[in-house]
Design a protein around this motif. Sequence first.
Motif, short mmCIF file in Angstrom:
data_model
loop_
_atom_site.label_atom_id
_atom_site.label_comp_id
_atom_site.label_asym_id
_atom_site.label_seq_id
_atom_site.Cartn_x
_atom_site.Cartn_y
_atom_site.Cartn_z
N ASP A 35 0.83 -1.21 0.00
CA ASP A 35 0.00 0.00 0.00
C ASP A 35 0.86 1.26 0.00
N LYS A 36 1.98 1.20 0.69
CA LYS A 36 2.89 2.34 0.71
C LYS A 36 3.43 2.61 -0.69
N ARG A 38 1.86 1.80 -3.50
CA ARG A 38 0.73 2.30 -4.28
C ARG A 38 0.53 3.80 -4.06
N ARG A 39 0.66 4.22 -2.81
CA ARG A 39 0.52 5.65 -2.53
C ARG A 39 1.68 6.44 -3.14
N GLY A 42 1.16 7.62 -6.55
CA GLY A 42 0.06 8.56 -6.76
C GLY A 42 -1.34 8.00 -6.66
N VAL A 43 -1.51 6.76 -6.25
CA VAL A 43 -2.85 6.18 -6.11
C VAL A 43 -3.44 6.58 -4.75
N ASP A 44 -4.62 7.18 -4.78
CA ASP A 44 -5.29 7.59 -3.55
C ASP A 44 -6.06 6.41 -2.97
N LEU A 45 -5.58 5.88 -1.86
CA LEU A 45 -6.25 4.75 -1.22
C LEU A 45 -7.15 5.20 -0.07
N GLY A 46 -7.35 6.51 0.04
CA GLY A 46 -8.20 7.01 1.11
C GLY A 46 -7.42 7.14 2.41
N ARG A 47 -8.16 7.48 3.44
CA ARG A 47 -7.56 7.69 4.76
C ARG A 47 -6.93 6.41 5.28
N ARG A 48 -5.73 6.53 5.79
CA ARG A 48 -5.03 5.38 6.36
C ARG A 48 -5.46 5.21 7.82
#
Length: 289
Positions: A35-36, A38-39, A42-48
């Motif tokens: 996930d890190k 992915r972020r 530039g991919v917005d995965l929403g609030r962590r």
Amino acid sequence: MKRKMDEFDLELSTIVGLEELKAQLRKWTKGMILDKKRRAIGVDLGRRKPPHMAFLGNPGTGKTTVARILGKMLSSVGILSSDKVTEVQRTDLVGQYVGHTGVKTRLKIKEAKGGILFVDEAYRLAPINAGKTLEFGMEALEEIMSAMEDEDLLVIFAGYPEPMKRVFSSNEGFCRRVTHLFQFDDFSCRELAEMLLIKMSERDERSRMFGFRLGSCCGVEAVASVIERKTSEAMRSRMNGGLVDHMLNNARDNLDSRLDFEASGDELFTITLPDLEAGLELLARLNLK
């Protein structure tokens, strides 16, 4: 990313047993590391959201040790700003009069900020009997629930599996916030023997066993056999890893008692299989069997 995963694997490898739990943690940790990445592209995965957890198991099964390893890992991937683990029990959170509990609990939450708040014996915050004790315990639990919205705090609730069900049902927001449950199984006789050999191989100057060694007859199978013969399943379940520390301390005392002042050389430092057996017999005499 591979280096971080390798470091986490190395930390987990120091823990004896708990293979199913370690597999769960590896899978979950790999997902966070990915996930890190992915972020990062530039991919917005929403609030962590912090991955709040419940550790279910008997004392001595490694819950605190795993929490400390998780603190290091979560800090290294940037989910937490610190790897500190603040351990608390009911007495650290619950006050003696109205208004005291909230203050005590908030102070501990503030202390844990940035790292992990490890609530041991969490079921004691939701006791069976009603009254002020229940109200104060629930007040502490509600304060913790509110703090779990913080993005820089991870809460781990730990305790016996059955009593922890009271905590799950005591607060309607608990199961929504605590999304990861991990089971810590009791150690087998062989796993306890492996743990004993690892402790004796460590070079920790703070240990009472520093400078001592095991005799040549103290292999894993031999030590496991002694543990199986000299302890009951109930005793092992009650003590788990703590049994190893008592066993070694008593074994050293037995070594001292059987040596005379003319002893010299290796015999001064060698723990034998009979010493280990005597160490467990002492536990039995203390009605711990």
